[in-house]
Design an enzyme around this catalytic site. Structure first.
Site, PDB file in Angstrom:
ATOM      1  N   LYS A 112     -37.934  36.342  18.637  1.00  0.00           N
ATOM      2  CA  LYS A 112     -37.828  34.679  19.118  1.00  0.00           C
ATOM      3  C   LYS A 112     -36.474  34.156  18.884  1.00  0.00           C
ATOM      4  O   LYS A 112     -36.146  33.445  19.819  1.00  0.00           O
ATOM      5  CB  LYS A 112     -38.733  33.821  18.089  1.00  0.00           C
ATOM      6  CG  LYS A 112     -40.372  34.142  18.164  1.00  0.00           C
ATOM      7  CD  LYS A 112     -41.227  32.878  17.696  1.00  0.00           C
ATOM      8  CE  LYS A 112     -42.509  33.061  17.827  1.00  0.00           C
ATOM      9  NZ  LYS A 112     -43.340  32.270  17.373  1.00  0.00           N
ATOM     10  N   LYS A 195     -47.406  43.088  24.796  1.00  0.00           N
ATOM     11  CA  LYS A 195     -48.498  42.036  24.521  1.00  0.00           C
ATOM     12  C   LYS A 195     -48.777  40.931  25.109  1.00  0.00           C
ATOM     13  O   LYS A 195     -47.762  40.536  25.877  1.00  0.00           O
ATOM     14  CB  LYS A 195     -48.676  41.719  22.909  1.00  0.00           C
ATOM     15  CG  LYS A 195     -47.642  40.805  22.696  1.00  0.00           C
ATOM     16  CD  LYS A 195     -47.819  39.954  21.231  1.00  0.00           C
ATOM     17  CE  LYS A 195     -46.738  39.106  20.925  1.00  0.00           C
ATOM     18  NZ  LYS A 195     -46.575  38.221  19.903  1.00  0.00           N
ATOM     19  N   LYS A 198     -47.374  34.130  26.059  1.00  0.00           N
ATOM     20  CA  LYS A 198     -47.058  33.130  27.068  1.00  0.00           C
ATOM     21  C   LYS A 198     -45.360  33.099  27.389  1.00  0.00           C
ATOM     22  O   LYS A 198     -45.143  32.740  28.324  1.00  0.00           O
ATOM     23  CB  LYS A 198     -46.979  31.825  26.155  1.00  0.00           C
ATOM     24  CG  LYS A 198     -48.542  31.330  25.931  1.00  0.00           C
ATOM     25  CD  LYS A 198     -48.755  30.371  26.986  1.00  0.00           C
ATOM     26  CE  LYS A 198     -50.265  29.925  26.918  1.00  0.00           C
ATOM     27  NZ  LYS A 198     -51.163  29.364  27.964  1.00  0.00           N
TER      28      LYS A 198
HETATM   29  P1  TYM Z   1     -50.281  32.517  17.563  1.00  0.00           P
HETATM   30  O1  TYM Z   1     -50.548  30.912  17.592  1.00  0.00           O
HETATM   31  O2  TYM Z   1     -48.844  32.867  18.185  1.00  0.00           O
HETATM   32  O3  TYM Z   1     -51.719  33.202  17.965  1.00  0.00           O
HETATM   33  C1  TYM Z   1     -52.813  32.923  17.564  1.00  0.00           C
HETATM   34  C2  TYM Z   1     -53.541  34.199  17.097  1.00  0.00           C
HETATM   35  O4  TYM Z   1     -53.719  35.111  18.479  1.00  0.00           O
HETATM   36  C3  TYM Z   1     -53.223  36.190  18.232  1.00  0.00           C
HETATM   37  N1  TYM Z   1     -52.833  36.952  19.409  1.00  0.00           N
HETATM   38  C4  TYM Z   1     -53.064  38.088  19.833  1.00  0.00           C
HETATM   39  N2  TYM Z   1     -53.944  39.139  19.525  1.00  0.00           N
HETATM   40  C5  TYM Z   1     -54.062  40.145  20.235  1.00  0.00           C
HETATM   41  N3  TYM Z   1     -53.342  40.390  21.430  1.00  0.00           N
HETATM   42  C6  TYM Z   1     -52.475  39.386  21.736  1.00  0.00           C
HETATM   43  N4  TYM Z   1     -51.974  39.478  22.947  1.00  0.00           N
HETATM   44  C7  TYM Z   1     -52.149  38.203  20.938  1.00  0.00           C
HETATM   45  N5  TYM Z   1     -51.354  37.288  21.100  1.00  0.00           N
HETATM   46  C8  TYM Z   1     -51.686  36.531  20.186  1.00  0.00           C
HETATM   47  C9  TYM Z   1     -52.197  36.246  16.942  1.00  0.00           C
HETATM   48  O5  TYM Z   1     -52.186  37.291  16.419  1.00  0.00           O
HETATM   49  C10 TYM Z   1     -52.684  35.127  16.298  1.00  0.00           C
HETATM   50  O6  TYM Z   1     -53.805  35.609  15.287  1.00  0.00           O
HETATM   51  N6  TYM Z   1     -48.071  32.596  13.003  1.00  0.00           N
HETATM   52  C11 TYM Z   1     -49.061  32.441  13.585  1.00  0.00           C
HETATM   53  C12 TYM Z   1     -50.012  31.108  13.547  1.00  0.00           C
HETATM   54  C13 TYM Z   1     -50.379  30.886  11.835  1.00  0.00           C
HETATM   55  C14 TYM Z   1     -51.162  31.642  11.186  1.00  0.00           C
HETATM   56  C15 TYM Z   1     -51.018  31.064   9.835  1.00  0.00           C
HETATM   57  C16 TYM Z   1     -52.118  32.560  11.137  1.00  0.00           C
HETATM   58  C17 TYM Z   1     -49.777  29.977  10.944  1.00  0.00           C
HETATM   59  N7  TYM Z   1     -50.061  29.969   9.741  1.00  0.00           N
HETATM   60  C18 TYM Z   1     -51.542  31.518   8.570  1.00  0.00           C
HETATM   61  C19 TYM Z   1     -52.675  33.159  10.224  1.00  0.00           C
HETATM   62  C20 TYM Z   1     -52.577  32.354   8.827  1.00  0.00           C
HETATM   63  C21 TYM Z   1     -48.972  32.478  15.223  1.00  0.00           C
HETATM   64  O7  TYM Z   1     -47.958  31.916  15.578  1.00  0.00           O
HETATM   65  O8  TYM Z   1     -50.189  32.605  15.868  1.00  0.00           O
END
Ligand code: TYM
Length: 332
Positions: A112, A195, A198
């Site tokens: 990022k 993957k 966005k």
């Molecule tokens: P975020 O908002 O980027 O994504 C939310 C969830 O979607 C999953 N994900 C995917 N899984 C499979 N294939 C893909 N292409 C794909 N793109 C996204 C992500 O793995 C995620 O589970 N840091 C985290 C948010 C967060 C969090 C937490 C998660 C903040 N605090 C505590 C767990 C526990 C994030 O940015 O997810």
């Protein structure tokens, strides 16, 4: 009941198919068997520049989509991260236990911050994983349902919990990632080795669940496959076809083997048509339900208020233990 906790960023507006298949779908299933805490992580969202009005709208939109996907406020605790101040408070303590080098090794930060240009990333983006550590530890979560890209952050959580417990006495539960092998990583339709995300170079490979299903169907029909014609699952040599099979299998409940048998002698067009139909069948009611929640912001906000209250009760208890253990003088 074992406890699960997870979060999703509100930044993006519409959830994409990777968010749903990789994470949210599991959240819905786990609320039946687990003590489940799910949140919209608005504190994480401001680690990159945000427009305030959009952030507010996207936070409601994310909550509406989670409810539309099947989260039931009677069965899980759904809340907004900034409504529970303990997240930022415990994050500070965890920041002070994290090595600079250790934080520098987080691959998501490297990716990022590279996109922001050298030196332009904020300190918040750098400590983002440590806020996530606090999110998880506050609830004493046993499992964290996420996609593969979050595994390293859950590992950091285990490391820091172990360090804290070793230094100050047993305080935190060590969480395990809950990552389903099949859907751990849903791939971009145009670049099926990356993957779905966005931030891809082109939106052509990204399925937004709130888009007009016709737009998504078109993207699916122009998904990159290969020059071969046989429909089989082979992630290394046929990533595009394998990704479509994974998506179809997960959305319909048919196994990949069953699907492959059914496509014997058929062309890629047949598979793509079926994937488009399965996505449309999911997305159509999902869009309607999301809109219904958005049309009734009072109900939505009251669900989130109740969720925050339940979450806070748990988070406050953990935080006060952690504060005591590190040696803060209790306020009288
Ligand atoms: P975020 O908002 O980027 O994504 C939310 C969830 O979607 C999953 N994900 C995917 N899984 C499979 N294939 C893909 N292409 C794909 N793109 C996204 C992500 O793995 C995620 O589970 N840091 C985290 C948010 C967060 C969090 C937490 C998660 C903040 N605090 C505590 C767990 C526990 C994030 O940015 O997810």
């Amino acid at each position: 009941r074992p406890r699960v906790l997870s979060g999703i960023q509100p930044t993006a507006g519409s959830f994409h198919l990777g968010n749903y298949l990789g994470a949210v779908r599991q959240w819905v299933a786990l609320q039946e068997s687990h003590d489940a805490f799910y949140m919209v992580v608005d504190l994480h969202a401001i680690t990159v520049p945000q427009d305030p009005a959009e952030l507010r709208a996207n936070t409601r939109l994310a909550a509406a989509q989670l409810l539309a996907a099947g989260l039931d406020p009677e069965r899980c605790t759904l809340f907004v991260q900034s409504h529970v101040p303990e997240h930022a408070q415990l994050a500070w303590v965890m920041n002070c236990l994290t090595g600079f080098g250790e934080a520098s090794r987080m691959t998501q930060f490297k990716d990022k911050s590279a996109k922001q240009g050298t030196g332009n990333a904020t300190v918040g983006l750098f400590t983002y994983p440590i806020l996530q550590v606090a999110d998880i530890l506050l609830y004493q979560a046993d499992q964290v349902p996420v996609g593969e890209d979050q595994r390293q952050h859950v590992e950091l959580t285990r490391d820091l919990a172990t360090r804290f417990n070793g230094r100050f006495g047993d305080t935190f539960t060590l969480p395990a990632p809950y990552i389903l092998k099949e859907t751990a990583k849903i791939y971009d339709l145009q670049e099926p080795t990356a993957k779905m995300s966005k931030s891809a170079a082109t939106p052509k490979g990204l399925i937004n669940l709130l888009d007009d299903p016709k737009v998504s169907a078109k993207k699916i029909k122009s998904a990159v496959t290969d020059t071969d014609t046989v429909i089989t699952f082979d992630a290394a040599n046929k990533p595009g076809v394998s990704n479509l099979l994974t998506i179809l299998s997960t959305l319909t409940g048919a196994t990949v083997e069953e699907l492959v048998t059914g496509y014997e002698g058929k062309m890629y067009g047949a598979l793509k048509g079926d994937v488009a139909e399965a996505v449309t069948d999911f997305a159509t009611p999902f869009r309607t339900r999301t809109q219904e929640y958005l049309d009734d912001p009072e109900t939505l906000d009251s669900i989130l208020a109740k969720g925050a209250e339940k979450a806070r009760a748990v988070a406050a208890e953990t935080l006060s233990q952690a504060y005591e253990r590190v040696g803060f003088l209790p306020a009288k």
